[in-house]
Design a protein around this motif. Structure first.
Motif, short mmCIF file in Angstrom:
data_model
loop_
_atom_site.label_atom_id
_atom_site.label_comp_id
_atom_site.label_asym_id
_atom_site.label_seq_id
_atom_site.Cartn_x
_atom_site.Cartn_y
_atom_site.Cartn_z
N ASN A 164 0.70 -1.20 -0.12
CA ASN A 164 -0.02 -0.06 0.13
C ASN A 164 0.90 1.21 -0.08
OD1 ASN A 164 -2.64 -1.18 0.19
ND2 ASN A 164 -1.89 -1.94 2.22
N LEU A 165 0.52 1.99 -0.93
CA LEU A 165 1.54 3.28 -0.98
C LEU A 165 1.22 4.31 -0.08
CD1 LEU A 165 1.46 3.52 -4.86
CD2 LEU A 165 3.02 2.38 -3.71
N SER A 166 2.23 4.86 0.65
CA SER A 166 2.16 5.61 1.82
C SER A 166 1.80 6.99 1.26
CB SER A 166 3.43 5.69 2.64
OG SER A 166 3.49 6.61 3.56
N SER A 167 1.05 7.56 2.05
CA SER A 167 0.25 9.06 1.87
C SER A 167 -0.20 9.09 0.55
CB SER A 167 1.63 9.90 1.91
OG SER A 167 2.41 9.85 3.11
N ILE A 168 -0.74 8.25 0.05
CA ILE A 168 -1.87 8.36 -1.19
C ILE A 168 -3.22 7.94 -0.89
CG2 ILE A 168 -1.93 7.38 -3.58
CD1 ILE A 168 0.65 8.50 -3.71
N ARG A 169 -4.20 8.70 -1.31
CA ARG A 169 -5.59 8.61 -1.03
C ARG A 169 -5.91 8.49 -2.50
NH1 ARG A 169 -7.43 7.23 4.08
NH2 ARG A 169 -9.58 8.20 2.94
N ALA A 170 -6.03 7.28 -3.21
CA ALA A 170 -6.95 7.10 -4.20
C ALA A 170 -8.15 6.82 -4.25
CB ALA A 170 -6.16 6.02 -5.22
N PRO A 171 -9.12 7.39 -5.23
CA PRO A 171 -10.45 6.85 -5.21
C PRO A 171 -10.83 5.12 -5.10
CG PRO A 171 -10.24 8.32 -6.83
CD PRO A 171 -8.84 8.01 -6.50
N LYS A 172 -11.66 4.64 -4.36
CA LYS A 172 -11.85 3.34 -4.23
C LYS A 172 -12.47 2.35 -5.21
CE LYS A 172 -9.76 3.38 -0.36
NZ LYS A 172 -8.28 3.21 -0.23
N MET A 173 -12.01 1.16 -5.79
CA MET A 173 -12.54 0.59 -6.68
C MET A 173 -13.95 0.03 -6.13
SD MET A 173 -10.59 0.90 -9.37
CE MET A 173 -11.12 -0.48 -10.41
N GLY A 174 -14.67 -0.16 -6.76
CA GLY A 174 -15.74 -0.91 -6.27
C GLY A 174 -15.72 -2.36 -5.79
N ARG A 175 -16.37 -2.90 -4.84
CA ARG A 175 -16.52 -4.24 -4.43
C ARG A 175 -17.80 -4.75 -4.89
NH1 ARG A 175 -13.51 -4.77 1.28
NH2 ARG A 175 -11.53 -3.61 0.47
N LYS A 176 -18.19 -6.27 -4.66
CA LYS A 176 -19.42 -6.64 -5.07
C LYS A 176 -20.45 -5.92 -4.50
CE LYS A 176 -17.51 -11.51 -4.64
NZ LYS A 176 -17.60 -12.49 -4.16
N GLY A 177 -21.49 -5.63 -5.32
CA GLY A 177 -22.60 -4.76 -5.07
C GLY A 177 -22.23 -3.09 -4.55
N GLU A 178 -20.98 -2.93 -4.78
CA GLU A 178 -20.66 -1.36 -4.71
C GLU A 178 -20.39 -0.64 -5.89
OE1 GLU A 178 -17.66 -1.13 -1.82
OE2 GLU A 178 -18.53 -2.13 -0.26
N ASP A 179 -20.59 0.58 -6.01
CA ASP A 179 -20.22 1.52 -7.11
C ASP A 179 -18.68 1.85 -7.04
OD1 ASP A 179 -22.65 1.36 -8.36
OD2 ASP A 179 -23.31 3.16 -7.11
N THR A 180 -18.15 2.02 -7.95
CA THR A 180 -16.69 2.54 -8.13
C THR A 180 -16.60 3.69 -7.99
OG1 THR A 180 -15.79 0.61 -9.38
CG2 THR A 180 -14.66 2.36 -9.41
N TYR B 65 -13.18 8.56 -10.89
CA TYR B 65 -11.83 8.60 -11.24
C TYR B 65 -10.95 7.26 -10.51
CZ TYR B 65 -13.02 13.13 -12.83
OH TYR B 65 -13.69 14.11 -13.48
N ALA B 66 -11.53 6.39 -10.10
CA ALA B 66 -10.92 5.14 -9.47
C ALA B 66 -9.87 4.32 -10.63
CB ALA B 66 -11.69 4.27 -8.59
N ARG B 67 -10.93 4.24 -11.65
CA ARG B 67 -10.12 3.40 -12.73
C ARG B 67 -9.05 4.32 -13.51
NH1 ARG B 67 -15.65 2.13 -13.45
NH2 ARG B 67 -16.09 -0.06 -12.98
#
Length: 92
Positions: free
Chosen positions: A40-56, A59-61
């Motif tokens: 996990n890259l330190s100090s980086i807060r990227a948008p989260k990829m969607g999991r089962k049943g969740e929306d992405t 800009y996560a992709r």
């Protein structure tokens, strides 16, 4: 609590998300459980990829693709930080 720093050079083999990669240590035998490591890259807060049943998240992709085009197949240096408990006493 103590802290141990390890400097490591490993090859990026997968980009999981905009803030997480998988690296391979070629010095270890193929199939060894520690031959691949999730970082996990330190100090980086990227948008989260969607999991089962969740929306992405928006800009996560794009964040994942940004890292993928720059890091796949590259050797990268990073510090592994290993936190460990040096001494613990419960007093009641």
């Amino acid at each position: 609590m103590g802290q141990k720093l390890i400097l490591s050079l490993q090859q990026v083999i997968e980009v999981v998300s905009g803030d997480c990669i998988i690296v391979a240590d070629d010095s270890l035998p193929f199939g060894s459980p520690s031959a691949e490591r999730r970082v996990n890259l330190s100090s980086i807060r990227a948008p989260k990829m969607g999991r089962k049943g969740e929306d992405t998240a928006p800009y996560a992709r794009e964040a994942k693709e940004f890292l993928r085009t720059r890091l796949i197949g590259q050797e990268v240096w990073f510090h592994l930080v290993d936190f460990y408990l040096t001494h613990h006493i419960d007093s009641y």
